[in-house]
Design a protein around this motif. Structure first.
Motif, PDB file in Angstrom:
ATOM      1  N   LYS A  29      -3.325   4.449  21.192  1.00  0.00           N
ATOM      2  CA  LYS A  29      -3.407   3.906  22.612  1.00  0.00           C
ATOM      3  C   LYS A  29      -1.935   3.772  22.491  1.00  0.00           C
ATOM      4  O   LYS A  29      -1.451   2.642  23.397  1.00  0.00           O
ATOM      5  N   SER A  30      -0.948   3.842  21.531  1.00  0.00           N
ATOM      6  CA  SER A  30       0.723   3.214  21.163  1.00  0.00           C
ATOM      7  C   SER A  30       1.041   3.919  20.917  1.00  0.00           C
ATOM      8  O   SER A  30       0.233   5.300  21.228  1.00  0.00           O
ATOM      9  N   ASP A  31       2.446   3.892  21.152  1.00  0.00           N
ATOM     10  CA  ASP A  31       2.947   5.155  20.599  1.00  0.00           C
ATOM     11  C   ASP A  31       3.533   5.507  19.176  1.00  0.00           C
ATOM     12  O   ASP A  31       3.399   4.590  18.430  1.00  0.00           O
ATOM     13  N   GLY A  32       4.384   6.179  19.147  1.00  0.00           N
ATOM     14  CA  GLY A  32       4.229   6.577  18.117  1.00  0.00           C
ATOM     15  C   GLY A  32       3.224   7.332  16.226  1.00  0.00           C
ATOM     16  O   GLY A  32       2.236   6.836  17.197  1.00  0.00           O
ATOM     17  N   LEU A  33       3.864   7.569  16.143  1.00  0.00           N
ATOM     18  CA  LEU A  33       2.898   8.241  14.930  1.00  0.00           C
ATOM     19  C   LEU A  33       2.516   7.089  13.501  1.00  0.00           C
ATOM     20  O   LEU A  33       3.612   5.753  13.403  1.00  0.00           O
ATOM     21  N   HIS A  34       1.768   6.623  13.116  1.00  0.00           N
ATOM     22  CA  HIS A  34       1.241   5.805  12.291  1.00  0.00           C
ATOM     23  C   HIS A  34       0.464   5.973  11.075  1.00  0.00           C
ATOM     24  O   HIS A  34      -0.856   6.852  11.135  1.00  0.00           O
ATOM     25  N   PRO A  35       0.583   6.345  10.168  1.00  0.00           N
ATOM     26  CA  PRO A  35       0.507   6.412   8.895  1.00  0.00           C
ATOM     27  C   PRO A  35      -0.821   5.850   8.618  1.00  0.00           C
ATOM     28  O   PRO A  35      -0.840   4.887   8.310  1.00  0.00           O
ATOM     29  N   VAL A  36      -1.769   6.338   7.684  1.00  0.00           N
ATOM     30  CA  VAL A  36      -2.585   5.538   7.498  1.00  0.00           C
ATOM     31  C   VAL A  36      -2.584   6.411   6.172  1.00  0.00           C
ATOM     32  O   VAL A  36      -3.155   7.512   5.965  1.00  0.00           O
ATOM     33  N   TYR A  37      -2.928   5.560   4.773  1.00  0.00           N
ATOM     34  CA  TYR A  37      -2.925   6.162   3.726  1.00  0.00           C
ATOM     35  C   TYR A  37      -4.379   5.453   2.806  1.00  0.00           C
ATOM     36  O   TYR A  37      -4.753   3.830   2.754  1.00  0.00           O
ATOM     37  N   THR A  38      -5.040   5.611   1.301  1.00  0.00           N
ATOM     38  CA  THR A  38      -6.237   5.128   1.358  1.00  0.00           C
ATOM     39  C   THR A  38      -6.041   5.352  -0.034  1.00  0.00           C
ATOM     40  O   THR A  38      -7.412   5.914  -1.015  1.00  0.00           O
ATOM     41  N   PRO A  39      -5.718   4.435  -0.744  1.00  0.00           N
ATOM     42  CA  PRO A  39      -4.903   4.810  -2.365  1.00  0.00           C
ATOM     43  C   PRO A  39      -6.391   4.265  -3.486  1.00  0.00           C
ATOM     44  O   PRO A  39      -7.576   3.036  -2.903  1.00  0.00           O
ATOM     45  N   ASN A  40      -7.021   4.997  -4.428  1.00  0.00           N
ATOM     46  CA  ASN A  40      -7.815   4.360  -5.493  1.00  0.00           C
ATOM     47  C   ASN A  40      -7.037   3.721  -6.183  1.00  0.00           C
ATOM     48  O   ASN A  40      -5.605   3.545  -6.522  1.00  0.00           O
ATOM     49  N   PRO A  41      -7.558   3.345  -6.823  1.00  0.00           N
ATOM     50  CA  PRO A  41      -6.629   2.967  -8.239  1.00  0.00           C
ATOM     51  C   PRO A  41      -5.788   3.921  -8.842  1.00  0.00           C
ATOM     52  O   PRO A  41      -5.220   3.752  -9.328  1.00  0.00           O
ATOM     53  N   GLU A  42      -6.304   5.474  -8.815  1.00  0.00           N
ATOM     54  CA  GLU A  42      -5.029   6.424  -9.954  1.00  0.00           C
ATOM     55  C   GLU A  42      -4.343   6.771  -8.670  1.00  0.00           C
ATOM     56  O   GLU A  42      -2.885   6.478  -8.943  1.00  0.00           O
ATOM     57  N   LYS A  59       5.666   1.579   4.152  1.00  0.00           N
ATOM     58  CA  LYS A  59       6.513   2.077   5.557  1.00  0.00           C
ATOM     59  C   LYS A  59       5.260   2.013   5.890  1.00  0.00           C
ATOM     60  O   LYS A  59       5.034   2.168   7.547  1.00  0.00           O
ATOM     61  N   ALA A  60       3.502   2.366   5.366  1.00  0.00           N
ATOM     62  CA  ALA A  60       2.551   2.380   5.940  1.00  0.00           C
ATOM     63  C   ALA A  60       2.094   1.632   6.820  1.00  0.00           C
ATOM     64  O   ALA A  60       1.930   0.174   7.305  1.00  0.00           O
ATOM     65  N   ASP A  61       1.482   1.805   8.067  1.00  0.00           N
ATOM     66  CA  ASP A  61       0.471   0.904   9.113  1.00  0.00           C
ATOM     67  C   ASP A  61      -0.955   0.258   8.494  1.00  0.00           C
ATOM     68  O   ASP A  61      -1.410  -0.754   9.576  1.00  0.00           O
ATOM     69  N   LEU A  62      -1.477   1.414   8.221  1.00  0.00           N
ATOM     70  CA  LEU A  62      -2.744   0.808   7.232  1.00  0.00           C
ATOM     71  C   LEU A  62      -2.724   1.174   5.872  1.00  0.00           C
ATOM     72  O   LEU A  62      -2.762   2.320   5.923  1.00  0.00           O
ATOM     73  N   VAL A  63      -3.372   0.210   5.757  1.00  0.00           N
ATOM     74  CA  VAL A  63      -3.313   1.530   3.829  1.00  0.00           C
ATOM     75  C   VAL A  63      -4.621   0.420   3.423  1.00  0.00           C
ATOM     76  O   VAL A  63      -4.998  -0.452   3.108  1.00  0.00           O
TER      77      VAL A  63
END
Length: 244
Positions: A29-42, A59-63
């Protein structure tokens, strides 16, 4: 700014699955692109040894903590602990449960030829009415990128799933996010498209609840053994980091 917990220098969002789903809804619902990353131990270990990759994650908005090892690591440290594992695959599925109502339009980008199309068809069957407006495999050259970006933009997609593997998928999102004006959320999903397509079987619920999905995958794919060796090394690094 979202509260984060650092694991070997990698900032992980201190958030539950429900909170992550709501956060994606806010991004949409907001402006711009929001990166979301999903790190595991590797992936955490990759970022620890790759400064450019680490800066992209920062720089991600959600990790979210995709691997149970990341959650365990937070409990070995002093201070706050991550509340639960937020698997990237499940996060995507939870967004799809509200996709029709919320008007989410997905573009699947990555994996081997044919996988994205298979995944799209399976998800259309699973979530009737869902809009998957484009697909593209992950085999391309640098000179192909303008055409790929043009196709994503022309599709009208507002959620982009990038399945190129780490760190390529995260680096690709960071390098091209300014060229994707319609996309509100871009998620690095690793092998999730293979799972959606039914090419890779998810662990039974009992394994998932016990945090043993990695063990189930090892049983299914013994060739992953060398990759799994990163987990004890990762936990050793976390303990050493805590002491130092």
């Amino acid at each position: 700014m979202m509260n984060t917990i650092e694991i070997l220098g990698v900032p992980i969002s201190n958030i539950t699955m429900d909170g992550a789903v709501e956060k994606v809804s806010e991004f949409m619902k907001s402006d711009g692109l929001h990166p979301v990353y999903t790190p595991n131990p590797e992936i955490v270990m990759l970022a620890k040894g790759n400064k450019a990759f680490l800066e992209v994650i920062k720089k991600a908005d959600l990790v979210v903590p995709d691997g149970i090892g990341v959650v365990i690591a937070s409990k070995l440290q002093k201070g706050e602990r991550l509340p639960e594992r937020v698997a990237g695959y499940d996060l995507v599925q939870n967004t799809m449960k509200r996709a029709v109502k919320e008007g989410y339009k997905y573009y699947f980008f990555g994996s081997k030829p044919g996988i994205a199309e298979e995944a799209a068809q399976k998800m259309r069957e699973t979530y009737p009415g869902i809009q998957i407006v484009g697909t593209r495999d992950g085999y391309f050259k640098k000179e192909d990128e303008p055409a790929i970006i043009e196709d994503i933009n022309a599709s009208g997609a507002n959620i982009l799933l990038v399945a190129l593997g780490a760190p390529k998928q995260e680096m690709w999102i960071e390098e091209n996010k300014h060229l994707l004006p319609n996309v509100r959320v871009a998620i690095g999903v690793g092998g999730s498209l293979d799972g959606m397509a039914g090419r890779v079987k998810r662990a039974p619920i009992a394994f998932q609840k016990l945090g043993l999905e990695w063990f189930y995958r090892l049983l299914q794919q013994p060739t992953r053994f060398k990759r799994m060796l990163v987990l004890p090394l990762f936990l050793k690094e976390v303990v050493f980091d805590r002491k130092s």
